[in-house]
Design an enzyme around this catalytic site. Structure first.
Site, short mmCIF file in Angstrom:
data_model
loop_
_atom_site.label_atom_id
_atom_site.label_comp_id
_atom_site.label_asym_id
_atom_site.label_seq_id
_atom_site.Cartn_x
_atom_site.Cartn_y
_atom_site.Cartn_z
N ASP A 1 1.04 -1.10 0.08
CA ASP A 1 -0.15 -0.12 0.08
C ASP A 1 0.89 0.92 -0.02
O ASP A 1 1.69 1.58 0.94
CB ASP A 1 -0.94 -0.02 1.40
CG ASP A 1 -1.65 1.02 1.33
OD1 ASP A 1 -1.75 1.97 0.51
OD2 ASP A 1 -2.70 1.16 2.31
N ASP B 1 -3.88 2.44 -5.55
CA ASP B 1 -2.30 2.29 -4.71
C ASP B 1 -1.94 1.25 -3.78
O ASP B 1 -1.30 1.26 -2.96
CB ASP B 1 -2.23 3.61 -3.94
CG ASP B 1 -2.77 3.34 -2.46
OD1 ASP B 1 -4.00 2.95 -2.22
OD2 ASP B 1 -2.36 4.13 -1.50
N GLU B 2 -2.84 0.00 -4.18
CA GLU B 2 -3.02 -1.11 -3.29
C GLU B 2 -2.93 -2.46 -4.01
O GLU B 2 -3.73 -2.71 -4.93
CB GLU B 2 -3.92 -1.22 -2.37
CG GLU B 2 -4.07 -1.41 -1.11
CD GLU B 2 -5.02 -1.08 -0.03
OE1 GLU B 2 -5.58 -0.07 -0.13
OE2 GLU B 2 -5.68 -2.16 0.47
P1 TTP Z 1 -5.57 4.94 0.69
O1 TTP Z 1 -4.16 4.04 0.62
O2 TTP Z 1 -6.54 4.54 1.60
O3 TTP Z 1 -4.67 6.20 1.46
P2 TTP Z 1 -3.49 6.99 1.32
O4 TTP Z 1 -2.45 6.23 0.38
O5 TTP Z 1 -3.68 8.33 0.82
O6 TTP Z 1 -2.67 7.14 2.69
P3 TTP Z 1 -1.98 5.76 3.51
O7 TTP Z 1 -0.67 6.28 3.79
O8 TTP Z 1 -2.82 5.60 4.84
O9 TTP Z 1 -2.26 4.54 2.82
O10 TTP Z 1 -6.20 5.59 -0.39
C1 TTP Z 1 -5.02 5.85 -1.83
C2 TTP Z 1 -5.43 7.26 -2.49
O11 TTP Z 1 -6.93 6.97 -2.60
C3 TTP Z 1 -5.24 8.42 -1.57
O12 TTP Z 1 -4.00 8.69 -1.77
C4 TTP Z 1 -6.40 9.26 -2.34
C5 TTP Z 1 -7.37 8.27 -2.77
N1 TTP Z 1 -8.69 8.28 -1.63
C6 TTP Z 1 -9.73 9.32 -1.77
O13 TTP Z 1 -9.82 9.87 -2.92
N2 TTP Z 1 -10.71 9.38 -1.03
C7 TTP Z 1 -10.75 8.60 0.04
O14 TTP Z 1 -11.63 8.51 0.88
C8 TTP Z 1 -9.71 7.59 0.23
C9 TTP Z 1 -9.70 6.90 1.70
C10 TTP Z 1 -8.64 7.55 -0.71
MG MG Z 2 -2.18 4.37 0.65
#
Ligand code: TTP
Ligand code: MG
Length: 373
Positions: A17, A117-118
């Site tokens: 992730d 991103d996962e």
């Molecule tokens: P995530 O992997 O949930 O969040 P993140 O990568 O920003 O942070 P983390 O370090 O906790 O992993 O989501 C990936 C991307 O998806 C995030 O950068 C932006 C988008 N996203 C949204 O647009 N709205 C949302 O509610 C979420 C959770 C994510």
């Molecule tokens: Mg992320």
């Protein structure tokens, strides 16, 4: 007497992730904003500040800014700071994401991308079921993503998707958490029930009224009672999840856009014969996967990761779709010869790839249509 024996295959699954993905991409595009609170926003356009926060970097998160909150609230929380607010730029993030998924694909036979991103990777075969090897590969993946895209990620490794996901979440950003099968129960027990995939705010509240706050509490809670409250499907799921039991396979969600493999050479080299020996071995493997999926290819590519971890790709598109090994290896040879001629790079890792894939039936159908049969 015949005794039924249940043989459970042990797996090693990884979840990768990216950290604060959209905001980290923005920091890389403009390093001057690093260190400041960075908030990436989906502007609705109604008023200047209407819309929601897509994500925020970890500096902004310290002020309570997170995905989903209104932009106006984020501005309030960051009032006295030099925060930077930016609009989402999906095509830019998608390009970076595709590049990262390609890197990940090269480390695993089965990849399931769950969001931009996962991704889950089934590492059972590549690690020969060794958690030491899995940890080593996870570190290499982090290094390669960092070297090629300047992004950090968090990785969880465990015996299934459920545990891998929780493991990736417990240590962020730039984390790496490995949970072996014998550690699953003690790893999960102290965590809040919310850590489990599928436990949202409402379930958390319901469980709280029953005195169940941690995964450990959930594990010793009567399963019949859980079924009465949540129904058979969910009740059973929560019970199994609390014990770290999950047999959901890592599965590609769509037809792959490409099939590829990359591997590390015994030592860095510019020797074409050494490179080709390894590349042909990879070609055979990639070709087998192509045939198994009944696909044809039109593009052949090579990838070279240099001693300094810089990466280079070259590809050639053929006139017609093919599915034979000979055309593949001949094109790979041509591409490596040309690459070595044009550069003075020492190869550390070499890879091969087939892309512009089509289903074999599609080809037959289009020929049938063409000939009006
Ligand atoms: P995530 O992997 O949930 O969040 P993140 O990568 O920003 O942070 P983390 O370090 O906790 O992993 O989501 C990936 C991307 O998806 C995030 O950068 C932006 C988008 N996203 C949204 O647009 N709205 C949302 O509610 C979420 C959770 C994510
Ligand atoms: Mg992320």
């Amino acid at each position: 007497m015949c005794e039924a024996v249940l043989v459970l295959q042990s797996r090693i699954v990884m979840l990768v992730d990216l950290d604060y993905f959209f905001a980290q991409c923005e920091e890389n595009r403009n390093p001057a904003i690093k260190g400041k609170p960075v908030v990436v926003c989906v502007y609705s356009g109604r008023t200047e500040d209407s819309g929601a926060v897509s994500t925020a970097n970890y500096v902004a998160r310290k002020y309570g800014v997170k995905s989903g909150i209104p932009i106006s609230l984020a501005k309030k929380k960051l009032k006295d700071t030099d925060a930077v607010f930016l609009p989402v730029d999906k095509p830019f993030y998608k390009q970076i994401s595709d590049n990262i998924m390609d890197i990940l694909r090269s480390y695993s036979d089965h990849l399931e991308q769950v969001s931009i991103d996962e991704a889950y990777l089934d590492m059972t075969n590549r690690t020969k079921e060794s958690y030491i090897e899995a940890k080593h590969i996870a570190k290499t993946i982090k290094q390669e993503i960092l070297a090629q895209t300047h992004l950090t990620c968090s990785i969880g490794v465990g015996p299934n998707k459920l545990v891998a996901k929780v493991a990736a979440d417990v240590q962020k950003p730039d984390g790496l958490t490995v949970v072996r099968p014998e550690e699953v129960r003690s790893f999960l027990a102290p965590l809040p029930v919310r850590s489990l995939v599928g436990v949202g705010k409402k379930t958390e509240q319901k469980l709280d009224t029953l005195g169940v706050r941690t995964v450990g509490h959930l594990a010793i809670f009567d399963v019949q009672h859980l079924i009465e409250i949540f129904g058979r499907k969910l009740g059973t799921y929560f019970h199994n999840a609390s014990l770290g039991i999950d047999d959901d396979p890592v599965e590609e969600r769509n037809e792959p856009e490409s099939v590829s493999r990359i591997s590390t050479l015994k030592e860095d080299t510019r020797d074409l014969q050494v490179i080709l020996k390894e590349a042909y071995r990879l070609c055979e493997d990639v070709h087998k996967r192509l045939l198994k999926r009944e696909l044809m290819y039109r593009s052949v590519g090579i990838r070279v990761v240099a001693s300094n971890l810089a990466a280079y790709s070259r590809s050639k598109t053929l006139e017609n779709p093919q599915n034979d090994l000979e055309t593949f290896t001949a094109t790979v040879k041509e591409l490596f010869e040309k690459f070595l001629d044009e550069s003075d790079v020492e190869a550390r890792r070499v890879g091969v790839r087939l892309s512009s894939l089509t289903k074999k039936e599609d080809m037959q159908q289009s020929l049938t249509r063409f000939f009006g049969a």
